[in-house]
Design an enzyme around this catalytic site. Structure first.
Site, mmCIF file in Angstrom:
data_model
loop_
_atom_site.group_PDB
_atom_site.id
_atom_site.type_symbol
_atom_site.label_atom_id
_atom_site.label_comp_id
_atom_site.label_asym_id
_atom_site.label_seq_id
_atom_site.Cartn_x
_atom_site.Cartn_y
_atom_site.Cartn_z
ATOM 1 C CE1 TYR A 153 -3.398 2.868 0.895
ATOM 2 C CE2 TYR A 153 -1.863 3.404 2.659
ATOM 3 C CZ TYR A 153 -2.953 3.736 1.884
ATOM 4 O OH TYR A 153 -3.603 4.931 2.081
ATOM 5 C CE LYS A 157 -2.587 6.974 -0.996
ATOM 6 N NZ LYS A 157 -3.857 7.196 -1.744
#
Length: 247
Positions: A153, A157
């Site tokens: 994740y 980002k």
């Protein structure tokens, strides 16, 4: 177009049910706001409640993984509702359990990063054509330095953040702009049930930081603001310290 005191008249939310995005819209709301367009994967699921009575709420279908549909959708929204003053890129998935699943990890990257690229470029083309408007990209401090506990994740980002800041530079002089927002842990439906991290905030705090940043013309906003200094130090912490902090 924003009115004389820089209040938006039309807002498009990519990820229309995002708690943070909706808080931003609420913070931006004024008598000048005429239209909010909620773009959701399932248009029927868009929650059109909770907005001021004078605001027209429209819904459109938006799938972050359907890259070919992004530019036509943006163009269609602008054609129907007029120039886009603020576009909030608020879609994304956490994907906390994908590190051992290459396919799921790639799917997460497709949503969080590839979707951000294709939709971001589509928005930028529209804003450049208008000569005004701001794309607000909800990034995360998770991308500043990735942690073992959510590195997939975090990497998505990081990619989204780098893309957004670069896109902002590419729009310089066009009248359009990009503002990259780096929140820490935010209480929302996405994080419900998760253990809170230091400096945890509510969506309203992010919204206040975003609106303040828009008024100042900021290119990057941290929420809460103190995270800028915290991560300014943590970026250079030795690896063993970083791993200890994540344990």
């Amino acid at each position: 177009m924003n009115n004389a005191i820089n209040q938006p008249q039309t807002i498009l939310v990519l990820g229309g049910n995002s708690d943070i995005a909706r808080a931003i819209v609420a913070e931006l709301s004024s008598p000048a706001l005429k239209t909010v367009v909620l773009a959701c994967r399932d248009e029927a699921s868009a929650d059109s409640t909770g907005f001021a009575d004078h605001v027209k709420v429209a819904t459109v279908t938006f799938d972050a993984t359907d890259h070919a549909a992004h530019a036509p959708m943006i163009e269609a929204v602008a054609a129907e509702h007029g120039d886009l003053d603020v576009v909030i890129q608020a879609f994304g998935q956490l994907g906390l359990d994908v590190a051992d699943d290459p396919v799921a990890a790639a799917q997460l990257a497709t949503v969080n990063y590839a979707g951000a690229v294709s939709s971001g470029l589509a928005v930028a083309a529209q804003l450049r054509k208008q000569g005004h408007g701001t794309l607000v990209v909800l990034s995360s401090v998770a991308g500043v330095r990735t942690r073992a506990s959510n590195f997939v994740y975090g990497s998505t980002k990081a990619g989204q953040d780098a893309f957004a800041t670069g896109l902002g530079h590419s729009l310089h002089g066009s009248g359009a702009s990009v503002m990259t927002v780096r929140p820490g842990f935010v209480r929302s439906s996405m994080t419900e049930g998760m253990e809170e991290a230091p400096f945890t905030i509510d969506a309203a705090v992010v919204a206040e930081a975003v609106v303040s940043g828009l008024k100042k013309g900021s290119s990057v906003v941290w929420a809460p603001a103190k995270l800028r200094g915290v991560f300014g130090l943590l970026k250079f912490a030795p690896d063993f310290v970083w791993r200890k902090l994540d344990s």
